[in-house]
Motif scaffolding. Structure first.
Motif, short mmCIF file in Angstrom:
data_model
loop_
_atom_site.label_atom_id
_atom_site.label_comp_id
_atom_site.label_asym_id
_atom_site.label_seq_id
_atom_site.Cartn_x
_atom_site.Cartn_y
_atom_site.Cartn_z
N GLU A 40 0.52 -1.06 -0.31
CA GLU A 40 0.60 -0.08 -0.25
C GLU A 40 0.62 1.33 -0.28
O GLU A 40 1.99 1.23 0.43
CB GLU A 40 -0.62 0.19 1.20
N SER A 41 0.75 2.17 -0.37
CA SER A 41 1.41 3.46 -0.38
C SER A 41 0.48 4.49 -0.86
O SER A 41 -0.56 4.68 -0.62
CB SER A 41 2.13 3.85 -2.06
N ASP A 42 0.83 5.90 0.68
CA ASP A 42 0.59 6.91 0.62
C ASP A 42 0.11 7.84 0.02
O ASP A 42 -0.56 9.19 -1.25
CB ASP A 42 0.56 7.94 1.72
N HIS A 43 1.22 7.28 -1.44
CA HIS A 43 1.03 8.52 -2.29
C HIS A 43 1.17 7.65 -4.22
O HIS A 43 2.25 7.85 -4.31
CB HIS A 43 2.51 9.18 -2.88
N CYS A 44 0.66 6.79 -4.34
CA CYS A 44 0.30 5.90 -5.25
C CYS A 44 0.23 6.92 -6.97
O CYS A 44 0.47 6.57 -8.09
CB CYS A 44 -1.08 6.03 -5.62
N GLY A 45 -0.55 8.71 -6.91
CA GLY A 45 -0.77 9.15 -7.80
C GLY A 45 -2.34 9.72 -8.64
O GLY A 45 -2.11 9.55 -9.67
N LEU A 46 -3.14 8.16 -7.71
CA LEU A 46 -4.54 8.34 -8.82
C LEU A 46 -5.11 9.23 -8.15
O LEU A 46 -5.54 9.37 -6.77
CB LEU A 46 -5.06 6.64 -8.25
N THR A 47 -5.56 10.15 -8.66
CA THR A 47 -6.04 11.01 -7.44
C THR A 47 -7.86 11.24 -7.33
O THR A 47 -8.61 12.11 -6.40
CB THR A 47 -6.02 12.65 -8.04
N ALA A 48 -8.47 9.74 -8.34
CA ALA A 48 -10.05 10.13 -7.98
C ALA A 48 -9.82 8.28 -7.42
O ALA A 48 -9.82 7.77 -7.87
CB ALA A 48 -10.24 9.87 -9.37
N LEU A 63 2.04 3.06 -15.29
CA LEU A 63 1.95 3.82 -14.20
C LEU A 63 2.79 4.37 -13.24
O LEU A 63 2.80 5.36 -12.78
CB LEU A 63 1.79 2.78 -12.86
N ALA A 64 4.38 3.97 -13.88
CA ALA A 64 5.08 5.03 -13.33
C ALA A 64 4.92 5.94 -14.05
O ALA A 64 6.15 7.13 -13.36
CB ALA A 64 6.34 4.19 -14.27
N ASN A 70 4.12 7.84 -5.94
CA ASN A 70 5.78 7.67 -5.51
C ASN A 70 5.49 6.16 -4.99
O ASN A 70 6.04 5.58 -4.52
CB ASN A 70 5.96 8.49 -4.60
N LEU A 71 4.65 5.25 -5.50
CA LEU A 71 4.73 3.83 -5.63
C LEU A 71 5.88 3.22 -6.40
O LEU A 71 6.16 3.33 -7.32
CB LEU A 71 3.06 3.61 -6.75
N ALA A 72 6.40 2.22 -4.81
CA ALA A 72 7.33 1.46 -5.49
C ALA A 72 7.16 0.78 -6.03
O ALA A 72 6.71 -0.41 -5.81
CB ALA A 72 7.74 0.62 -4.43
N LEU A 73 8.31 0.30 -7.55
CA LEU A 73 7.11 -0.56 -9.43
C LEU A 73 8.46 -1.42 -8.55
O LEU A 73 8.43 -2.21 -9.68
CB LEU A 73 6.99 -0.03 -10.28
#
Length: 163
Positions: A40-48, A63-64, A70-73
């Motif tokens: 899980e991440s606090d900063h996936c970048g998906l705003t909706a 996704l990158a 800031n998802l660890a890919l």
């Protein structure tokens, strides 16, 4: 009179057989879990709020390119997409930290893979970061044995996707 007594047990038998035809599974045919939370991440970048379905390494590359993600890919690149696909479940943009998602259960019911998630929210008196966040959970799922994916959780709503 005897027809009535013969017909009633027959109807009960037919109804129980029809009801028994509903398929509920909580594991694959090999015994593997239908779903597991990868990270899980606090900063996936998906705003909706919603879900993103990832079925290949090419989808993962997209996704990158998310500007605020800031998802660890690197951990996700280890997934064998022949065996598992990924689902990113997003809460959308939040104005503070303290939010998150956790997979609580997975089950196939009549060709629908149902994922239940728990939404974590900060308590009203909690000290949290004052920053925009885009929390999400990354869940690996079995790509087989279902035709529709449904994700739901209290306070999340319900999202679905056809295969």
């Amino acid at each position: 009179m005897t027809y009535r007594f013969t017909l009633l047990p027959l109807c009960v038998l037919v109804l129980s057989l029809i009801t028994g035809c509903a398929i509920n599974r909580s594991a694959t045919a090999d015994g593997a879990p239908l779903a597991r939370q990868v990270t899980e991440s606090d900063h996936c970048g998906l705003t909706a709020p919603g879900l993103v379905y990832v079925s290949s390494a090419g989808d993962l590359d997209k996704l990158a390119q998310l500007p605020s993600g800031n998802l660890a890919l690197s951990m996700l690149r280890a997934i064998d997409f022949n065996e598992e696909h990924l689902v990113l479940v997003s809460l959308g943009q939040k104005t503070t930290g303290g939010y998150g998602l956790t997979l609580t259960s997975s089950e196939i019911v009549d060709d629908v893979l149902e994922l239940a998630v728990k939404v974590r929210r900060p308590a009203a008196d909690a000290m949290v970061t004052q920053a925009l966040t885009t929390p999400c959970a990354v869940i690996a799922i079995s790509p087989e044995e279902w035709e529709q994916l449904r994700v739901s959780g209290e306070g999340l709503g319900r999202f679905s996707r056809q295969r």
